[in-house]
Design an enzyme around this catalytic site. Structure first.
Site, PDB file in Angstrom:
ATOM      1  N   PRO A   9       0.791  -1.224   0.000  1.00  0.00           N
ATOM      2  CA  PRO A   9       0.000   0.000   0.000  1.00  0.00           C
ATOM      3  C   PRO A   9       0.828   1.282   0.000  1.00  0.00           C
ATOM      4  O   PRO A   9       1.879   1.366   0.626  1.00  0.00           O
ATOM      5  CB  PRO A   9      -0.840  -0.098   1.271  1.00  0.00           C
ATOM      6  CG  PRO A   9      -0.136  -1.076   2.133  1.00  0.00           C
ATOM      7  CD  PRO A   9       0.564  -2.016   1.216  1.00  0.00           C
ATOM      8  N   ASN A  10       0.308   2.229  -0.741  1.00  0.00           N
ATOM      9  CA  ASN A  10       0.824   3.591  -0.857  1.00  0.00           C
ATOM     10  C   ASN A  10       2.110   3.704  -1.666  1.00  0.00           C
ATOM     11  O   ASN A  10       2.571   4.818  -1.924  1.00  0.00           O
ATOM     12  CB  ASN A  10       0.998   4.248   0.520  1.00  0.00           C
ATOM     13  CG  ASN A  10      -0.322   4.351   1.242  1.00  0.00           C
ATOM     14  OD1 ASN A  10      -1.310   4.806   0.675  1.00  0.00           O
ATOM     15  ND2 ASN A  10      -0.359   3.911   2.488  1.00  0.00           N
ATOM     16  N   ARG A  17       4.737  11.202  -2.404  1.00  0.00           N
ATOM     17  CA  ARG A  17       4.401  11.065  -0.991  1.00  0.00           C
ATOM     18  C   ARG A  17       5.654  11.148  -0.129  1.00  0.00           C
ATOM     19  O   ARG A  17       6.640  10.479  -0.415  1.00  0.00           O
ATOM     20  CB  ARG A  17       3.661   9.745  -0.798  1.00  0.00           C
ATOM     21  CG  ARG A  17       4.312   8.779   0.123  1.00  0.00           C
ATOM     22  CD  ARG A  17       3.544   7.466   0.255  1.00  0.00           C
ATOM     23  NE  ARG A  17       3.445   7.139   1.646  1.00  0.00           N
ATOM     24  CZ  ARG A  17       3.893   6.024   2.185  1.00  0.00           C
ATOM     25  NH1 ARG A  17       4.411   5.081   1.430  1.00  0.00           N
ATOM     26  NH2 ARG A  17       3.796   5.819   3.456  1.00  0.00           N
ATOM     27  N   TYR A  22      10.861   8.934   1.153  1.00  0.00           N
ATOM     28  CA  TYR A  22      10.804   7.966   0.055  1.00  0.00           C
ATOM     29  C   TYR A  22      11.399   8.449  -1.259  1.00  0.00           C
ATOM     30  O   TYR A  22      11.453   7.687  -2.227  1.00  0.00           O
ATOM     31  CB  TYR A  22       9.345   7.534  -0.173  1.00  0.00           C
ATOM     32  CG  TYR A  22       8.751   6.864   1.048  1.00  0.00           C
ATOM     33  CD1 TYR A  22       9.122   5.580   1.406  1.00  0.00           C
ATOM     34  CD2 TYR A  22       7.837   7.532   1.853  1.00  0.00           C
ATOM     35  CE1 TYR A  22       8.592   4.969   2.530  1.00  0.00           C
ATOM     36  CE2 TYR A  22       7.298   6.928   2.979  1.00  0.00           C
ATOM     37  CZ  TYR A  22       7.678   5.650   3.307  1.00  0.00           C
ATOM     38  OH  TYR A  22       7.155   5.050   4.418  1.00  0.00           O
ATOM     39  N   ASN A  71       7.935  -5.725  -0.951  1.00  0.00           N
ATOM     40  CA  ASN A  71       7.842  -4.609  -0.018  1.00  0.00           C
ATOM     41  C   ASN A  71       6.388  -4.558   0.434  1.00  0.00           C
ATOM     42  O   ASN A  71       5.546  -3.971  -0.230  1.00  0.00           O
ATOM     43  CB  ASN A  71       8.253  -3.289  -0.658  1.00  0.00           C
ATOM     44  CG  ASN A  71       8.265  -2.149   0.340  1.00  0.00           C
ATOM     45  OD1 ASN A  71       7.645  -2.221   1.391  1.00  0.00           O
ATOM     46  ND2 ASN A  71       8.964  -1.077   0.004  1.00  0.00           N
ATOM     47  N   ALA A  74       3.156  -0.924   4.829  1.00  0.00           N
ATOM     48  CA  ALA A  74       2.535  -0.897   6.162  1.00  0.00           C
ATOM     49  C   ALA A  74       2.003  -2.254   6.597  1.00  0.00           C
ATOM     50  O   ALA A  74       1.902  -2.521   7.799  1.00  0.00           O
ATOM     51  CB  ALA A  74       1.418   0.140   6.187  1.00  0.00           C
ATOM     52  N   GLU A  95      12.601  -9.455   1.435  1.00  0.00           N
ATOM     53  CA  GLU A  95      11.810  -8.297   1.870  1.00  0.00           C
ATOM     54  C   GLU A  95      12.649  -7.035   1.720  1.00  0.00           C
ATOM     55  O   GLU A  95      13.819  -7.015   2.099  1.00  0.00           O
ATOM     56  CB  GLU A  95      11.399  -8.496   3.326  1.00  0.00           C
ATOM     57  CG  GLU A  95      10.536  -7.410   3.899  1.00  0.00           C
ATOM     58  CD  GLU A  95      10.158  -7.675   5.348  1.00  0.00           C
ATOM     59  OE1 GLU A  95       9.632  -6.749   5.984  1.00  0.00           O
ATOM     60  OE2 GLU A  95      10.406  -8.794   5.869  1.00  0.00           O
ATOM     61  N   HIS A  97      12.534  -2.663   2.214  1.00  0.00           N
ATOM     62  CA  HIS A  97      11.890  -1.428   2.677  1.00  0.00           C
ATOM     63  C   HIS A  97      12.759  -0.258   2.245  1.00  0.00           C
ATOM     64  O   HIS A  97      13.978  -0.291   2.427  1.00  0.00           O
ATOM     65  CB  HIS A  97      11.719  -1.430   4.198  1.00  0.00           C
ATOM     66  CG  HIS A  97      10.781  -2.496   4.652  1.00  0.00           C
ATOM     67  ND1 HIS A  97       9.419  -2.375   4.542  1.00  0.00           N
ATOM     68  CD2 HIS A  97      11.016  -3.720   5.175  1.00  0.00           C
ATOM     69  CE1 HIS A  97       8.850  -3.472   4.995  1.00  0.00           C
ATOM     70  NE2 HIS A  97       9.796  -4.308   5.364  1.00  0.00           N
ATOM     71  N   ARG A 104      12.504   4.231  12.668  1.00  0.00           N
ATOM     72  CA  ARG A 104      11.239   4.967  12.647  1.00  0.00           C
ATOM     73  C   ARG A 104      10.412   4.642  13.893  1.00  0.00           C
ATOM     74  O   ARG A 104      10.949   4.167  14.884  1.00  0.00           O
ATOM     75  CB  ARG A 104      10.498   4.646  11.341  1.00  0.00           C
ATOM     76  CG  ARG A 104      11.331   5.136  10.137  1.00  0.00           C
ATOM     77  CD  ARG A 104      10.629   5.013   8.832  1.00  0.00           C
ATOM     78  NE  ARG A 104       9.434   5.860   8.806  1.00  0.00           N
ATOM     79  CZ  ARG A 104       8.494   5.744   7.902  1.00  0.00           C
ATOM     80  NH1 ARG A 104       8.585   4.834   6.953  1.00  0.00           N
ATOM     81  NH2 ARG A 104       7.441   6.553   7.920  1.00  0.00           N
TER      82      ARG A 104
END
Length: 143
Positions: A9-10, A17, A22, A71, A74, A95, A97, A104
């Site tokens: 998502p996103n 964004r 990012y 990825n 969230a 995986e 990110h 974070r």
């Protein structure tokens, strides 16, 4: 090799964004760079904002691709279903990110996916996808 890149998502908003986290490049533009680097491989790109669609994609590509660069965004921190899908497939899953999830918020430091993956690359920006593919290719057994 056939490698699927699955983004959660996103990530369709990359380039627009939270550019301080990012970056300013869209994933579609970066994907063209990956295709140029790995021109002898078949790269497939899939992005969705819906958890169930990501599970379906992992299941689909996890049995007909050599590997997946995932990825989960969230959903990393909330989705047992995505972790279970990764555990169920035969493809190697790495995986990735873009941001360093460990630097974070504390809730982002929990993953329901990482333990099921061959490895995790976090915090190296979009370059993490390229590094994941290099790793996958380095582990491939020659035919």
């Amino acid at each position: 090799m056939k490698i699927a890149i699955i983004n959660g998502p996103n990530l369709n908003l990359l380039g627009n964004r939270e550019t301080n986290i990012y970056g300013t490049q869209s994933f579609e533009t970066y994907f063209e760079t990956l295709q140029a680097i790995f021109k002898d491989d078949e790269l497939i790109y899939f992005q969705d904002n819906v958890e169930g669609n990501l599970v379906t994609a992992i299941q689909q590509f996890g049995f007909n691709a050599d590997a997946i660069v995932l990825n989960p965004a969230a959903y990393t921190h909330t989705s047992v279903a995505i972790g279970d899908a990764v555990a169920a497939v035969t493809a190697t899953v790495v995986e990735v990110h873009i941001s360093n999830i460990f630097a974070r918020e504390s809730f982002r430091q929990i993953s329901h996916v990482s333990a099921k993956c061959a490895g995790v690359i976090s915090g190296l920006g979009l370059k993490g996808y390229e590094l994941a593919i290099h790793y996958i290719k380095s582990q491939a057994v020659p035919a």
